[in-house]
Design a protein around this motif. Structure first.
Motif, mmCIF file in Angstrom:
data_model
loop_
_atom_site.group_PDB
_atom_site.id
_atom_site.type_symbol
_atom_site.label_atom_id
_atom_site.label_comp_id
_atom_site.label_asym_id
_atom_site.label_seq_id
_atom_site.Cartn_x
_atom_site.Cartn_y
_atom_site.Cartn_z
ATOM 1 N N LEU A 58 120.401 35.625 54.092
ATOM 2 C CA LEU A 58 120.145 36.963 54.643
ATOM 3 C C LEU A 58 119.722 36.852 56.105
ATOM 4 N N GLY A 75 122.648 35.893 58.245
ATOM 5 C CA GLY A 75 123.543 37.027 58.471
ATOM 6 C C GLY A 75 122.975 37.997 59.490
ATOM 7 N N LEU A 76 121.668 38.190 59.433
ATOM 8 C CA LEU A 76 121.047 39.171 60.324
ATOM 9 C C LEU A 76 120.967 38.681 61.770
ATOM 10 N N TRP A 98 122.105 43.262 65.429
ATOM 11 C CA TRP A 98 120.711 43.556 65.058
ATOM 12 C C TRP A 98 119.816 42.391 65.469
ATOM 13 N N TYR A 115 112.791 48.441 65.179
ATOM 14 C CA TYR A 115 113.215 47.057 64.953
ATOM 15 C C TYR A 115 112.022 46.171 64.578
ATOM 16 N N GLN A 134 111.086 46.866 61.041
ATOM 17 C CA GLN A 134 112.025 46.269 60.082
ATOM 18 C C GLN A 134 111.758 44.769 59.927
ATOM 19 N N LEU A 193 110.550 43.041 56.443
ATOM 20 C CA LEU A 193 111.390 42.001 55.845
ATOM 21 C C LEU A 193 110.595 40.709 55.662
#
Lengths: 332, 331
Positions: free
Chosen positions: A173, A176-177, A182, A206, A209, A213
């Motif tokens: 994850l 990918g981010l 992003w 941002y 987030q 996370l």
């Protein structure tokens, strides 16, 4: 010599056990927050505590399903991240650090306080909440299995397997981010918030987030630790763990996807090896008993680890995976 | 303060460059503070900002002509950067309104202002050191699908847009002669290159108004010329440029209109030719009494006045009961 090989095997077991998963997940969360977004979360352990107690209280105290407990733990972590972020993310980075360190210590004290005892069972903690999880194991959890020269209980093996799967998914994850636009915005925020604002990005969203996370990863780490040990007490969640996770992250290399994972494995390996290795050396008489006795080992190993970290920062500040050029840019 | 319009100066330089529409439009505008422009894009009304007892900015009325280069000058502490911060949402004023194309910008956050098409650069260049030059550029692009959390995880959604943005970024980098550096960390660039990068990055968002805070500060003379060329290019492309600068040669060279601030107020406006003759401007930079040293007669007269005042004071105190003489002199 045989004892020395045993010491290595014990250390390897520690490096791939559920404790290392716990540290790895904490460090992955911190990597998201500190490594990529530049947020100083000094209370990552608070998220782990909420994750662990989310399961423990839901299952043992309220009699809920295990997976409902997982959900409650994750929601609690998100709520904590929002509560910490809402007032502080508009301010300078230091304020988040202050708020998180206070929250981590405050939550631990709250969970072990007398008034919270009806729910959290105070400093004695809660146990007996992981049966439903352990029963899911595809192998017999009552047996002991041999792996890399060490013995594992079936349950430990199951927790570690699930744990490393979680670590892999979390790393995927993050990978990918951070390679997406992003991730570019988040890394830019680490460099200079105002420049990012001037380019039309809502920096606050941002940062929030990234904080949430990272908090979720921390909560997952706490859950793995809780089901691994089978019980949970507030004092397992001392804030020293947060800083151990920071050390693991820096050892592996911050702002690298695999940095926290390898750092955490290595950290536990080193901690365990410093312990079992020293013991075997003392017992073999390599280190004379007058200089060091086996009772000193528990203390002296952290001295060795501290020394190792200092040497790491001097000779390889970027950690194992880091890019030296990148790290040196700050020292302009 | 209002000086007579001086059309000769304006036409002389206006004839040289083809597309100086703003300068032509501003030719007949009187040189007055707060004067109305033919086609204003940014209008500031009664904006004040105080820091404790200090009034950093107090602008009654200011209009910025569309498509022109407006130079903002003034001595240190005049409030130029504070005005920039207010206009771009980085700071909020105590009172006042300001609009961009008729849209109020009050209470907007910096990123919202930027999305409307008003981008700025900073006095202390903000290159994002640990990102490559190309990544710096890509950050400037607006409306990127891949910048939202969930669609970031599906590369198919943003790959095409990313490719288009990369092409656009490379084109801008070539124009600013930074294309060879695209994979270098921005932190390894020289000061001047960072200024170029910051300007190029701002252009990635296709802005309508570009606000440059001291774009030439700390840049070597050769690069200054190329930066000047780039700023003029922005005007050619129809953008409105507002810039803060201390170098009067630069200001004279590229501005269509100059706004002078001192102690938070706008003290003069006009084409660059008008500014150096303006008494208020000269006073602001050099002090109000710079050309009038005290003569011997003046000095004697002031001394006599002061002594007479002291004498009056002491008579007053003798008539009364007490009051020490030191209080009298101080008053």
């Amino acid at each position: 010599m045989g004892e020395f090989i045993d010491a290595v095997a014990i250390a390897v077991k520690a490096g791939i056990g559920f404790q290392a998963v716990f540290l790895a997940l904490l460090a992955i969360g911190i990597n998201m927050q500190f490594g990529y977004a530049g947020l100083l979360n000094f209370g990552q352990i608070a998220f782990a505590l909420l994750g662990a107690y989310g399961i423990a209280i839901s299952v043992s105290q309220w009699g809920l399903d295990f997976w409902v407990g997982v959900l409650i733990g994750l929601v609690a972590a998100v709520v904590l991240a929002l509560l910490l972020g809402l007032p502080t993310l508009r301010l300078r980075a230091d304020y988040l650090a202050i708020a998180t360190i206070a929250a981590a210590e405050g939550l631990r004290l709250l969970f072990r306080s007398v008034s919270a005892t009806p729910v959290t069972n105070g400093s004695r903690g809660i146990s007996g909440f992981n049966r439903q999880f352990v029963e899911l194991a595809p192998w017999d959890t009552g047996r002991r299995y041999s792996l890399l020269g060490t013995f594992w209980s079936g349950a430990d093996l199951w927790v570690a397997a699930v744990g490393w799967t979680l670590v892999a998914l979390a790393s995927l994850l993050v990978w990918g981010l951070v390679r997406s636009p992003w991730g570019r915005v988040v890394k830019s925020i680490r460099e200079d918030e105002d420049a990012v604002r001037a380019l039309g990005k809502n920096v606050y969203v941002y940062k929030m987030q990234a904080l949430v996370l990272g908090g979720i990863f921390g909560a997952l780490g706490g859950m793995i630790y809780a089901v691994g040990t089978g019980s949970t007490t507030p004092d397992q969640y001392q804030n020293a763990n947060t800083f151990l996770a920071y050390a693991a992250l820096i050892l592996g290399g911050a702002a690298r996807v695999l940095g926290p994972v390898v750092g955490a494995m290595l950290m536990y390996f080193i901690i365990q090896f410093a312990d079992s290795g020293l013991r075997s050396l003392i017992e073999n008489g390599v280190i004379p008993a007058g200089l060091l006795s086996t009772t000193d080992v528990a203390q002296i190993r952290f001295v060795i680890i501290g020394l190792g970290l200092i040497l790491l920062l001097v000779f390889r500040p970027q950690g194992i995976f880091g890019d030296r050029r990148e790290v040196m840019l700050d020292a302009r | 303060m209002p000086a007579e319009p001086n059309p000769t100066g304006a036409t002389a330089s206006g004839a040289r460059v083809p597309a100086r529409l703003a300068q032509a439009a501003l030719r007949d505008v009187p040189w007055e503070v707060g004067v109305a422009k033919p086609d204003p894009t940014i209008v500031v009304d009664g904006v004040t900002r105080t820091f404790g007892g200090l009034t950093a900015v107090s602008v009654d009325h200011l209009e910025i002509q569309r498509g022109g280069i407006t130079g903002l000058i003034g001595p240190n502490g005049a409030g130029k950067t504070t005005l920039f911060n207010l206009l771009t949402g980085f700071d909020q004023p105590d009172s006042g309104t300001w609009t961009f194309d008729g849209r109020s910008l009050g209470k907007l956050a910096p990123h919202q202002v930027a999305r409307l098409g008003v981008v700025r650069t900073f006095q202390l260049t903000k290159a994002l050191s640990r990102l490559t030059v190309l990544q710096n550029m890509l950050l400037g692009a607006q409306g990127q699908k891949g910048e939202s959390f969930f669609s970031a995880l599906v590369p198919a959604l943003w790959r095409g847009q990313e490719k288009a943005n990369t092409e656009k970024a490379m084109e801008l980098l070539r124009r600013f002669k930074l294309d060879a550096k695209k994979d270098d960390f921005a932190g390894t660039l020289s000061g001047g290159q960072r200024k170029l990068l910051e300007m190029a990055r701002a252009l990635m968002s296709d802005p309508q108004v570009v606000m440059l805070d001291e774009p030439m500060a700390g840049v070597n003379p050769a690069l200054t010329q190329s930066l000047l060329g780039h700023v003029k290019d922005l005007r050619e492309e129809g953008m409105t440029v507002i810039f803060v600068e201390h170098d009067m040669d630069v200001v004279r060279d590229i501005s269509d209109w100059v706004v002078v601030m001192a102690a938070g107020n706008v003290i003069a406006e006009g084409p660059p030719e008008s500014i150096s003759q303006n008494k208020a401007v000269v006073d602001a930079y050099l002090g109000a009494h710079h050309d009038a040293p005290l003569t011997v007669e003046d000095e004697d007269r002031q001394l006599a006045e002061a002594e007479a005042a002291i004498a009056r004071e002491s008579e007053g105190t003798e008539a009364g009961t007490s009051a020490p003489d030191q209080g009298g002199t101080a008053r």
